[in-house]
Design an enzyme around this catalytic site. Structure first.
Site, short mmCIF file in Angstrom:
data_model
loop_
_atom_site.label_atom_id
_atom_site.label_comp_id
_atom_site.label_asym_id
_atom_site.label_seq_id
_atom_site.Cartn_x
_atom_site.Cartn_y
_atom_site.Cartn_z
CG MET A 1 -0.23 0.14 2.55
SD MET A 1 -1.31 0.62 3.92
CE MET A 1 -1.60 2.34 3.56
N GLY A 2 2.10 1.16 0.34
CA GLY A 2 2.92 2.35 0.41
C GLY A 2 4.23 2.09 1.10
CB VAL A 4 6.15 0.76 6.92
CG1 VAL A 4 6.08 0.79 8.45
CG2 VAL A 4 4.92 0.09 6.35
CG ASP A 112 -2.09 -10.77 4.25
OD1 ASP A 112 -1.97 -11.96 3.91
OD2 ASP A 112 -1.24 -9.91 4.02
#
Length: 507
Positions: A1-2, A4, A112
């Site tokens: 998603m991006g 961290v 998940d």
């Protein structure tokens, strides 16, 4: 998603800050879902989760901050210390059941759960990355008919792309316990093979102690309705919880050897003049393990290799049964048969995939192991008359032009409103491992003499290329790795051989 980041708040608290990728930030649907999921995730308490401490879904780059939990992941702990004994497995299972109960109580589903998303803190396991999966799952990342999660831990209904509920998390918990015992619930293989086994084959429970097999077998039931609830699991795995820890029931699940506590990192503090938390995307931070999550993305940190972070999601193609053909091919037929022309909003069915015994002038020969029956897929709003295909080929040494020693073909034929999206999903499914190293990000290549755009990337030990058109979507993995241009040229040759006009319907 991006990306961290490990960071400190202005008050000195250590936090993990997750900043969404620009493509997601530009998606209003993602922002709306992300906002709803963050609101629910804030409510999750309990002893076994990393709590959400702040978030801003409306920031230019939406972000989420959770408490930082020091300690190794379960996967790292198992790699270092080996499998857990029965007492450790029971404590681990009970702790995870308690964490899932807290998550489910707030209306969330993890989606998940896996060893890489579990931190083994000093005071017990902590579950990470809940509350954001649904936001990702509902965006364009899965609009091509994709499943969300990690193959090997996906429930059958999840692997098939169906709507999931709490029972999917219970299935994943069972798979985690098998992994913690030193096993692999569906063995080794490509993501597609693991998802096929999740739907069609029995789980391998041989690594588990006899006393745990009935409980884990129930968690891994193909029928979600037959799986126990998290409350039932607490009774089955930790019937003496009211007595509290004793000398022979440690607070932290143990392996065969003691595990030293992980040192707490010393992240760079935010400077006094740094922006307030509402502008965290601009704050001074350092990343603990610098990885950009999406292939092809540039890392914001000099020297950081492109790749996906270990806590990232696996966008895997729906392969409730991804299959090898035993014969020549599964046909797409005219009106009145699968893939018919009655719905004019879909492209016409003009071509199909046929996987021959050899490819590229007999340069690659088809392997006979693990052949499976063809598998028609259910129709959706963007796919009709689709069937999955897969086959492995090895170099025969009989063609001088062959440039690779092994070739894996994964694909489908049908009628597609978004064939490029399906193609990208296939490429993801062939390259995602959870710890992949991307040496060549995705690139679009047009081979001389061809009008087809081919997408290629190199991840770990394989170079993968794919194409998508109205009727065929295919990804091909080449081993060992080679230049993207070389793999694209080979893909173009293979496409010419396996993409064929539909055979006439029998009278």
């Amino acid at each position: 998603m991006g990306t961290v980041y490990l960071a400190r708040s202005r008050g000195g608290r250590t936090v993990a800050v997750k900043v969404a990728r620009p493509e997601l930030a530009a998606d209003p649907h993602f922002r709306a879902r992300f906002r709803a999921e963050v609101d629910a995730a804030r409510k999750v308490g309990g002893f076994h989760t990393a709590q959400v401490v702040d978030a801003d879904p409306d920031a230019p780059a939406p972000w989420l901050a959770t408490a930082y939990i020091a300690g190794p992941t379960l996967s790292g702990l198992l790699a270092e210390r080996g499998p857990m004994d029965e007492a450790g497995l029971r404590l681990l299972g009970a702790a995870l059941a308690e964490a899932l109960e807290a998550i489910h109580h707030c209306g969330l589903i993890h989606r998940d759960l896996k060893p890489g998303n579990i931190i083994m803190a000093d005071d017990g396991p902590r579950v990470l990355d809940f509350g954001i999966a649904r936001a990702l799952e509902s965006t364009r990342l899965t609009h091509t008919g994709g499943a969300f999660g990690t193959p090997g831990f996906l429930a059958p209904e999840q692997a098939q792309g169906h709507e999931v509920d709490r029972a999917a998390d219970v299935f994943a918990l069972g798979a985690v316990l098998v992994a913690a015992a030193g096993g692999q619930v569906f063995g080794e293989g490509t993501p597609m093979m693991l998802m096929y086994r999740a739907v069609h084959e029995s789980a391998d429970l041989s690594a588990l102690p006899d006393g745990l097999r009935p409980v884990v077998a129930a968690c891994l039931s193909k029928d979600p309705a037959q799986r126990p609830t998290t409350k039932q699991l607490l009774d089955l795995l930790a019937p003496r919880t009211a007595e509290g820890p004793t000398a022979d029931t440690p607070a932290r699940p143990s392996t065969s050897a003691s595990v030293p506590s992980a040192p707490t990192p010393t992240p760079t503090a935010v400077s006094p003049g740094a922006p307030a938390v509402g502008s965290v995307a601009d704050a001074a931070t350092v990343d603990a393990v610098p990885h950009a999550l999406s292939r092809g993305a540039e890392s914001p940190h000099a020297g950081s290799p492109p790749g996906k972070m270990s806590t990232g999601r696996v966008a895997a193609v729906v392969a409730g049964a991804v299959l090898m053909l035993g014969g020549a091919g599964y046909g797409i037929y005219a009106s009145g048969r699968p893939g018919g022309e009655s719905d004019t909003s879909f492209p016409k069915a003009t071509h199909e995939i046929v996987l021959p015994e050899t490819l590229v002038d007999d340069g690659y020969g088809r392997e006979i192991e693990h052949r499976l029956p063809p598998d028609p897929q259910p129709d959706s709003s963007t796919v009709k008359g689709s069937a999955h295909y897969t086959a492995n080929y090895s170099s025969t040494g009989s063609a001088e032009a062959v440039g690779f020693s092994a070739v894996e073909v994964y694909g489908s034929s049908g009628r597609y409103k978004d064939p490029e999206g399906v193609r990208d999903g296939l490429i993801d499914a062939m390259t995602v491992t959870g710890s992949e190293n991307v040496s060549e990000p995705l690139k679009t290549i047009r081979v001389p003499g061809s009008e087809v755009e081919i997408r290629c990337t190199t991840v770990d030990y394989r170079t993968v290329c794919g194409w998508g058109d109205d009727n065929t979507t295919v990804a091909i993995a080449f081993m060992p790795t080679g230049s993207l241009e070389k793999a694209a040229a080979e893909t173009s040759k293979i496409r010419d051989e396996i993409r064929q006009p539909i055979a006439l319907e029998n009278p």
